[in-house]
Design a protein around this motif. Structure first.
Motif, PDB file in Angstrom:
ATOM      1  N   GLN A 217       0.808  -1.230   0.000  1.00  0.00           N
ATOM      2  CA  GLN A 217       0.000   0.000   0.000  1.00  0.00           C
ATOM      3  C   GLN A 217       0.841   1.280   0.000  1.00  0.00           C
ATOM      4  N   ASN A 219       2.825   4.517  -1.634  1.00  0.00           N
ATOM      5  CA  ASN A 219       2.420   5.439  -2.684  1.00  0.00           C
ATOM      6  C   ASN A 219       3.636   6.111  -3.332  1.00  0.00           C
ATOM      7  N   SER A 221       3.307   7.690  -6.394  1.00  0.00           N
ATOM      8  CA  SER A 221       2.757   8.407  -7.547  1.00  0.00           C
ATOM      9  C   SER A 221       3.523   9.704  -7.833  1.00  0.00           C
ATOM     10  N   TYR A 237      -0.730  -3.686  -3.873  1.00  0.00           N
ATOM     11  CA  TYR A 237      -1.612  -2.561  -3.567  1.00  0.00           C
ATOM     12  C   TYR A 237      -0.887  -1.211  -3.516  1.00  0.00           C
ATOM     13  N   ASP A 239       0.739   2.259  -5.182  1.00  0.00           N
ATOM     14  CA  ASP A 239       0.287   3.190  -6.219  1.00  0.00           C
ATOM     15  C   ASP A 239       1.500   3.790  -6.953  1.00  0.00           C
ATOM     16  N   SER A 241       0.956   5.506  -9.937  1.00  0.00           N
ATOM     17  CA  SER A 241       0.339   6.357 -10.963  1.00  0.00           C
ATOM     18  C   SER A 241       1.255   7.519 -11.350  1.00  0.00           C
ATOM     19  N   ALA A 258      -1.444  -3.597  -7.763  1.00  0.00           N
ATOM     20  CA  ALA A 258      -0.746  -2.298  -7.809  1.00  0.00           C
ATOM     21  C   ALA A 258      -1.343  -1.431  -8.911  1.00  0.00           C
ATOM     22  N   ILE A 259      -1.305  -0.131  -8.731  1.00  0.00           N
ATOM     23  CA  ILE A 259      -1.873   0.812  -9.693  1.00  0.00           C
ATOM     24  C   ILE A 259      -0.739   1.433 -10.518  1.00  0.00           C
ATOM     25  N   ASN A 261      -1.497   3.434 -13.410  1.00  0.00           N
ATOM     26  CA  ASN A 261      -2.123   4.362 -14.357  1.00  0.00           C
ATOM     27  C   ASN A 261      -1.144   5.447 -14.802  1.00  0.00           C
ATOM     28  N   HIS A 279      -3.657  -3.970 -10.631  1.00  0.00           N
ATOM     29  CA  HIS A 279      -5.020  -3.455 -10.571  1.00  0.00           C
ATOM     30  C   HIS A 279      -5.387  -2.716 -11.853  1.00  0.00           C
TER      31      HIS A 279
END
Ligand code: NAG
Ligand code: NAG
Ligand code: NAG
Ligand code: NAG
Ligand code: NAG
Length: 294
Positions: A217, A219, A221, A237, A239, A241, A258-259, A261, A279
């Motif tokens: 989890q 981050n 980004s 999980y 991020d 992005s 995991a994100i 984007n 993800h």
């Protein structure tokens, strides 16, 4: 008395010599020699006074070359030691300041102390104002901590940068302040660390090593993480992005849910099996340069 004597002798000799050397610009050989010697000696002395010290300097330079190199080396080591000590002082000062500032936070008490917030229910507006004031105070504290953090980070060496980040994580302040735009490039995080919900948003962190680190989890980004390694880490999980992840290493990395984007994974070492577990990859640039649609 002596002057008179010399004059007399000159008068005695001169008639003979002048007769012999009349053709030579009307001067005696003696006079020429005297003139030359009177010019030559100061000239030689003058040259020697300039040349000799230089030559001696050269000789001593050669002789002292080694000892000078040693002295310079010692001095450089002293400077290094001094810089090292200064960096330790910066880190210690930061730790001291951080501890003092953490005690000044107010909202942690208010949010958790249910009895005190429920008992003085006479005026709702007053309560709201109090909380707002406390929030403002806390924002100010966070701002000071952030400023001090960024300032210290700029001055520290990689090993102490890691120690500082560890301090932020251990104190729980890492979730409260943003270290965005800090330069954390080339840091090697200790393998086996637990950094769940690690906030690494909008930082420059090229070529960092996050090997075998628990990053559940977390981050990342908007960060620039080109050439970094997530080897054998748990990034489930997390991020990523809008992160730049070019040439990153994801060997044996858990990227479940995991994100990614709009991230850039160009040239990254990540398998299609791994990409199948994430993800989302919306708008991401894949390792082969193609853009993911979903
Ligand atoms: C403070 O409250 C949060 C949730 O509101 C809770 O998770 C935390 O454990 C509490 N801390 C203490 C020290 O009671
Ligand atoms: C990561 O941080 C960004 C910027 O603060 C935020 O917009 C985003 O929601 C966070 N991601 C997650 C999964 O919390
Ligand atoms: C990664 O962490 C998650 C959450 O703790 C856990 O469920 C998962 O099994 C871990 N992955 C690996 C490969 O250990
Ligand atoms: C690029 O890689 C993706 C996923 O690995 C794959 O679906 C796609 O067909 C590849 N594109 C090209 C042009 O090779
Ligand atoms: C990422 O993209 C997916 C769709 O592909 C979307 O559901 C999700 O909300 C996006 N996440 C973020 C953090 O923008």
């Amino acid at each position: 008395m002596s002057e008179l004597k010399t004059i007399k002798t000159d008068e005695e000799i001169s008639p003979v010599k002048i007769k012999k050397n009349k053709g030579c610009l009307k001067h005696s050989l003696y006079e020429w020699l005297t003139l030359l010697s009177s010019l030559f000696v100061p000239l030689v002395v003058g040259i020697l006074t300039v040349v000799l010290p230089l030559q001696q300097q050269n000789i001593s330079d050669h002789q002292n070359e080694n000892s000078k190199a040693i002295a310079l080396n010692n001095r450089l080591q002293d400077l290094k030691l001094l810089q090292d000590q200064q960096k330790q002082v910066i880190l210690n000062t930061f730790e001291h300041d951080l501890c003092n500032l953490l005690l000044k936070y107010k909202t942690v008490k208010i949010y958790n102390d249910t009895s005190s917030s429920s008992s003085p229910r006479d005026d709702d507006d007053d309560d709201d104002n109090e909380i707002k004031e406390d929030d403002n105070d806390d924002e100010r504290i966070s701002f000071i901590i952030r400023t001090k953090t960024l300032h210290a980070l700029r001055q520290l060496d990689p090993a102490r940068k890691i120690l500082l980040i560890q301090l932020l994580i251990d104190s729980g302040i890492q979730k409260r302040i943003s270290i965005s735009r800090a330069d954390l490039s080339s840091l090697i995080f200790p393998p086996g660390s637990f950094y769940n919900q690690f906030r690494f948003v909008n930082v420059v962190a090229r070529d960092i090593k996050l090997k075998n680190v628990y990053l559940y989890q977390s981050n990342f980004s908007y960060s620039i993480l080109d050439d970094s390694s997530f080897y054998e880490s748990n990034c489930s999980y997390a991020d990523f992005s809008h992160a730049s992840l070019q040439r990153t290493d994801w060997t044996n990395t858990d990227v479940t849910q995991a994100i990614f984007n709009f991230s850039n994974l160009l040239g990254a070492k990540i398998t299609s099996q791994q990409l199948a577990t994430v993800h989302s990859l919306q708008g991401a640039i894949l390792p082969n340069g193609s853009t993911a649609i979903i």
